[in-house]
Design an enzyme around this catalytic site. Structure first.
Site, PDB file in Angstrom:
ATOM      1  N   ASP A  97     -98.538  22.738  32.397  1.00 29.42           N
ATOM      2  CA  ASP A  97     -97.126  22.805  32.022  1.00 29.42           C
ATOM      3  C   ASP A  97     -96.338  23.352  33.216  1.00 29.42           C
ATOM      4  O   ASP A  97     -96.902  23.763  34.226  1.00 29.42           O
ATOM      5  CB  ASP A  97     -96.929  23.648  30.748  1.00 29.42           C
ATOM      6  CG  ASP A  97     -95.642  23.250  30.018  1.00 29.42           C
ATOM      7  OD1 ASP A  97     -94.774  22.584  30.629  1.00 29.42           O
ATOM      8  OD2 ASP A  97     -95.486  23.610  28.842  1.00 29.42           O
TER       9      ASP A  97
HETATM   10  C1  BGC Z   1     -92.261  22.416  28.462  1.00 28.40           C
HETATM   11  C2  BGC Z   1     -92.946  21.081  28.307  1.00 28.40           C
HETATM   12  C3  BGC Z   1     -92.192  20.028  29.074  1.00 28.40           C
HETATM   13  C4  BGC Z   1     -92.112  20.459  30.519  1.00 28.40           C
HETATM   14  C5  BGC Z   1     -91.459  19.438  31.434  1.00 28.40           C
HETATM   15  C6  BGC Z   1     -91.952  22.750  29.905  1.00 28.40           C
HETATM   16  O1  BGC Z   1     -91.134  23.859  30.015  1.00 28.40           O
HETATM   17  O2  BGC Z   1     -93.082  23.414  27.884  1.00 28.40           O
HETATM   18  O3  BGC Z   1     -93.023  20.754  26.938  1.00 28.40           O
HETATM   19  O4  BGC Z   1     -92.807  18.785  28.916  1.00 28.40           O
HETATM   20  O5  BGC Z   1     -91.385  21.673  30.590  1.00 28.40           O
HETATM   21  O6  BGC Z   1     -90.094  19.425  31.325  1.00 28.40           O
END
Ligand code: BGC
Length: 713
Positions: free
Chosen positions: A269
């Site tokens: 993530d």
């Molecule tokens: C979130 C994810 C997301 C990623 C990309 C993160 O902060 O937890 O769910 O896909 O950002 O934007």
């Protein structure tokens, strides 16, 4: 184009063999935001993937064709001007629709319809792919039992069986048979695994999950996604029982790869590899990189630990290059699977043609309509029909446009939305006058007592749920309960419509009103869907995918809990509260229709389920009311005595049945021993012989009960 597996491997090996170590690390790097100075970086082969997520790419200010051209311009740098010529994999958070916004995932789960979830995902894939996005960070498969956690909006609720069915459907919808097709994308199951158990409902907080809950509750939706062929997986931000997921070798490699055979890339993530330092398990970027890569994170999102340290680690002999090769191979395989080498560019004309078409809108309206849950309807107040000659629509959210989208809507546009108040006006039958007051609570109250019926729309702005949007008090925002109380003082029936990203604790509000419709954040066609439901143009058929607590202090409240030695009872020494009644306000699986259904004639095909056999559990459902309706029959089991304490009920199937007034249908469920697998005391999956209760039920708190015995396992 479909690819033969061995051809893909040969091709991936050939590409990999031609890459320098730095180019491989480039493939393993995902950058946010593309700006002009990224062109050079792309030409140097440093950008394996990029997230379209900057303000420049927020999407609201760019027509679809321009977005496609923007993607093509950057892609040209990679394909035509970098040494290796490997296309960039563009990704985006296309979470519940793209320009055509569908209900939030929790709302989609309330449809209990894998078919609708698949269709919605296919629409999102078509619109996104046309703009050059070949990878979407969805579905989110985190089981959530705590409505304080803002991200409960993004998942499919509290039940692993329902979530697993919808997970597989979403993967099919995004990827189809071939993610390389021009209207398909690669999906990403996230946030592997257990992120939804954040302590206190605080986002990013630690999770403590028993071996049983991990196996029986958290892993099954991910396993279902893997079985459905999901191309990629994202590891979570959180720490699980002490180990952050982005360094969790057991889960990322042992379970995901060795046990399930997953072959695609795992992406961290956002910044999560660097956050291994903040978690206190890595002292510096080099340690964070080694931990994450060795555990099984192939691509690093946003942070630069891999780029900053791994080349040196390999050259100094501290990291075998095989780790880098393995990660790069998985990423290249996904790029081949996405058809990027054949079709790196997208056609701007197509982007305009496929975006927000009438068919997409029609589907969004249907899904939104099926996601609405009727929770109360005293004396058959709804549907309104033309009985009430003056309907007054109140509440700020009655006039809202993009507030109907919900969290994670990067591409929806408010101008596409018909507000609930306008839709009600448009849907009202001849002879019914509609007045809407969407500002100034005083004025709303003044209009309320001039009405024959009041529709009061309350709830949450989209920013009150979603990522980093947890709340401690899961009540309506300040002032809304007072508004309901003031409106309810008049002798006018009140229909409360709640727009929200989570279950709110509405015990008092429910008593004050005559009808209650839970609309979640219903998306671009949500206004029309609500109006359709209120006037009976569609029948209510949503069912809760999550239990609704009466008050915040009951959290977590979920139906599939184990029994206590002293089960909750109103009196005596039991597992109950002194101040609040036992159980949820509305149980998991609950929802009313405008008609009524009766269940009878439960049959179990035999008293014994053999380990290698199956039994059928069936019941008759009759529409006993005067309107057509759709019932969702739910199959539950309970393992009465086992080596570990098993849940008081577990969902094992569901079927939707459309019935005309007076009509009956038998629903038949098939159960096998594989459906009854659970984690034993050591956490390993097992099957145990013994007696089971089984129910066919309209919700998790009622139903017809039978029994069988599992033998020969
Ligand atoms: C979130 C994810 C997301 C990623 C990309 C993160 O902060 O937890 O769910 O896909 O950002 O934007």
């Amino acid at each position: 184009m479909s690819h033969d597996a061995s051809q893909i491997e040969a091709r991936v090996d050939a590409i990999l063999a031609g890459l320098t170590l730095e180019e491989k690390l480039g493939q393993m790097s995902q950058y946010p935001r593309l700006a002009e100075d990224d062109r050079e970086r792309i030409r140097r082969g440093e950008v394996g993937s990029s997230i379209f997520a900057s303000s420049q790419w927020a999407g609201k200010d760019m027509p679809s064709a321009a977005k496609a051209e923007f993607a093509n311009a950057f892609q040209r740098e990679a394909v035509e001007r970098s040494r290796a010529g490997i296309p960039v994999l563009f990704a985006r958070d296309v979470i519940h629709g793209h320009r055509t916004v569908f209900p939030i995932p929790l709302g989609q789960a309330a449809t209990w319809s894998p078919e609708r979830v698949e269709q919605g995902a296919a629409v999102a894939a078509r619109e996104a792919a046309a703009e050059g996005i070949k990878w979407v960070f969805t579905p989110m498969l985190d089981i959530a039992r705590d409505p304080r956690w803002g991200r409960i909006a993004e998942g499919f609720g509290e039940d692993p069986w329902l979530a697993a069915a919808l997970a597989a459907a979403a993967v099919r919808g995004y990827q189809g048979d071939d993610p390389a097709a021009p209207d398909r994308v690669l999906a990403c199951a996230k946030h592997y695994v257990g992120y939804g158990f954040a302590e206190g409902g605080r986002d990013y907080d630690r999770t403590q999950i028993s071996a049983q809950d991990l196996e029986d509750i958290c892993l099954p939706p991910f396993h279902a996604a893997v079985r459905a062929g999901v191309a990629t997986i994202m590891s979570g931000f959180h720490n699980l029982n002490g180990t952050p997921l982005s360094s969790h070798a057991h889960l990322l490699t042992e379970v995901l790869r060795h046990r399930w055979g997953f072959r695609g890339p795992v992406v961290s993530d956002w910044n999560a590899v660097a956050e291994l330092m903040a978690h206190g398990v890595a002292a510096n970027k080099a340690e964070a990189a080694q931990l994450a890569l060795r555990a099984g994170v192939d691509m690093e999102m946003v942070s630069d630990c891999y780029r900053a340290s791994l080349a040196e680690a390999v050259r100094a002999g501290r990291l075998p290059e095989s780790y880098v090769n393995q990660a790069t191979r998985r990423i290249l395989r996904a790029k081949v699977q996405a058809g990027l080498f054949e079709t790196p560019y997208t056609d701007p004309a197509r982007a305009t043609q496929v975006t927000l078409t009438p068919a997409h809108r029609a589907l969004a309206r249907q899904v939104a309509g099926e996601s609405l849950v009727l929770l109360k309807n005293s004396d058959g107040l709804l549907p309104l029909g033309d009985r009430f000659k003056h309907v007054v629509v109140l509440g700020e959210l009655a006039g809202a446009r993009d507030a109907l989208f919900g969290t994670w809507t990067l591409d929806g546009q408010g101008a596409d939305v018909t507000p609930i108040a306008d839709a009600i006006r448009a849907a009202a039958p001849a002879g019914v006058r509609v007045t809407a007051v969407t500002a100034y609570p005083d004025k709303m109250v003044a209009y309320a007592h001039q009405a024959d019926a009041v529709v009061l729309v309350v709830g949450e702005e989209p920013t009150r749920s979603g990522e980093a949007s947890s709340i401690a008090e899961i009540v309506l925002p300040p002032g809304q309960r007072e508004l309901i109380e003031a409106v309810a003082l008049n002798d006018v029936p009140v229909i409360l419509v709640v727009v929200a990203g989570r279950p709110l604790a509405l015990a008092r509000e429910t008593r004050l009103v005559q009808a209650l419709v839970y609309a979640w954040h219903p998306g671009v066609e949500g206004g029309h869907a609500v109006a359709d439901l209120l006037f009976g143009r569609i029948e209510p058929q949503g069912r809760l995918p999550v239990s609704f607590p009466r008050v915040i202090g009951q959290v977590p409240v979920y139906y599939n809990h184990p029994p206590s030695g002293r089960p909750a009872r109103a009196r005596g020494y039991s597992s109950a509260y002194m101040d609040v009644a036992v159980g949820p306000l509305f149980p998991f699986g609950y929802g009313l229709a405008y008609t009524t259904f009766a269940y009878d004639e439960l049959t179990v095909s035999g008293p014994v389920l053999r380990g290698d056999g199956a039994i059928e559990v069936a019941a008759r459902i009759t529409n006993t009311g005067t309107r057509p309706g759709v019932e969702t029959a739910q199959l539950y089991v309970r393992d009465r005595v086992a080596s570990v304490s098993r849940p008081v009920r577990e969902l094992k199937g569901f079927q939707k049945v459309a019935l005309q007034p007076g009509a009956s249908e038998r629903v038949v469920f098939r159960l096998t021993a594989d459906d009854l697998v659970f984690a034993g005391a050591d956490g390993a999956l097992c099957r145990e012989a013994g007696a089971y209760d089984v129910w066919i039920a309209p919700d998790s708190a009622s139903g017809l009960k039978g029994e069988f015995t599992l033998e020969g396992v």
